[in-house]
Design an enzyme around this catalytic site. Structure first.
Site, PDB file in Angstrom:
ATOM      1  N   LEU A  55       0.830  -1.239  -0.017  1.00 32.10           N
ATOM      2  CA  LEU A  55      -0.234  -0.077  -0.242  1.00 32.10           C
ATOM      3  C   LEU A  55       0.983   1.135  -0.147  1.00 32.10           C
ATOM      4  CD1 LEU A  55      -3.109  -0.776   2.563  1.00 32.10           C
ATOM      5  CD2 LEU A  55      -2.691  -0.502   0.421  1.00 32.10           C
ATOM      6  N   ASP A  56       0.754   2.363  -0.969  1.00 28.75           N
ATOM      7  CA  ASP A  56       1.345   2.672  -0.705  1.00 28.75           C
ATOM      8  C   ASP A  56       1.226   4.349   0.583  1.00 28.75           C
ATOM      9  OD1 ASP A  56      -0.431   5.686  -1.183  1.00 28.75           O
ATOM     10  OD2 ASP A  56      -0.765   5.190  -3.170  1.00 28.75           O
ATOM     11  N   PHE A  57       2.441   5.246   0.478  1.00 28.34           N
ATOM     12  CA  PHE A  57       3.054   5.540   1.679  1.00 28.34           C
ATOM     13  C   PHE A  57       1.104   6.918   2.325  1.00 28.34           C
ATOM     14  CE2 PHE A  57       4.085   9.913   3.767  1.00 28.34           C
ATOM     15  CZ  PHE A  57       4.732  10.109   5.045  1.00 28.34           C
ATOM     16  N   THR A  59      -2.077   5.518   1.713  1.00 29.43           N
ATOM     17  CA  THR A  59      -3.281   4.186   1.249  1.00 29.43           C
ATOM     18  C   THR A  59      -2.980   3.799   2.678  1.00 29.43           C
ATOM     19  OG1 THR A  59      -2.859   4.092  -0.874  1.00 29.43           O
ATOM     20  CG2 THR A  59      -3.740   2.876   0.171  1.00 29.43           C
TER      21      THR A  59
END
Length: 194
Positions: A55-57, A59
């Site tokens: 999951l990106d930063f 999210t």
């Protein structure tokens, strides 16, 4: 019999469910020294935690960790087409044409076409509107990039399900829970592992 039972217990992989917060990275190494999801995981001896999907930063939501590389592969590899479900808050409301493009025609991104399996309107108040979507791939920032390709700004993104594993409501942000043997067995059976 006892020895066989011990071997079976040792062979059983561990699975953790973690509610990732915004502002954490899913990496062990970061030159910027930001908070990592790996920082708070239980320490292991002779094994390591493998993150299933990223999951990106910015999210939040369900992040799964396991000690089994084979299980991680079954859940992440594109050929297994494991569903990922997200709750997405968008600034503004989508048109029927935009929903149709995302679910039927697909959206062309620089790394290929993206098509959501499902996209449902979950309502909203004021300028923000919530949607639920399902897709069967995990390309880098694919949900955000798909919305941005249609000129829609994502203000919140949260993964709520990965395959048969839902984010339990009792797990608040930054918290985790380890699955018991019966839950682990159910997941192993679901992915076709002995």
């Amino acid at each position: 019999l006892i020895r066989l039972q011990l071997q079976a217990e040792q062979a059983m992989p561990r699975i953790l469910l973690y509610h990732k917060q915004e502002g954490e990275i899913v990496s062990r190494d970061d030159p910027n020294e930001r908070a990592s999801v790996f920082d708070s995981l239980p320490k292991l001896r002779g094994q390591k935690w493998i993150a299933i999907g990223r999951l990106d930063f910015n999210t939040s939501g369900l992040l799964i960790f396991t000690t089994s590389g084979e299980l991680a592969n079954r859940l992440m590899h594109p050929r297994f087409e494991v569903e990922r479900e997200y709750a997405v808050r968008v600034q503004g409301e989508m048109t029927l044409e935009q929903i149709h493009r995302m679910t039927k025609d697909g959206i062309e991104l620089e790394d290929g076409v993206v098509r959501f399996e499902k996209l449902s309107d979950e309502g909203g108040e004021g300028f923000n509107h919530w949607y639920r979507l399902v897709l069967k791939e995990g390309r880098n920032r694919v949900v955000r990039r798909t919305f941005e390709a249609l000129g829609l700004q994502v203000s919140r993104l949260m993964r709520v399900r990965f395959g048969i594993i839902n984010l339990p409501p009792r797990i608040k942000r930054g918290m985790m829970t380890e699955l018991d043997d019966a839950e682990v067995r159910a997941i192993l059976e679901w992915v076709g592992l002995p």
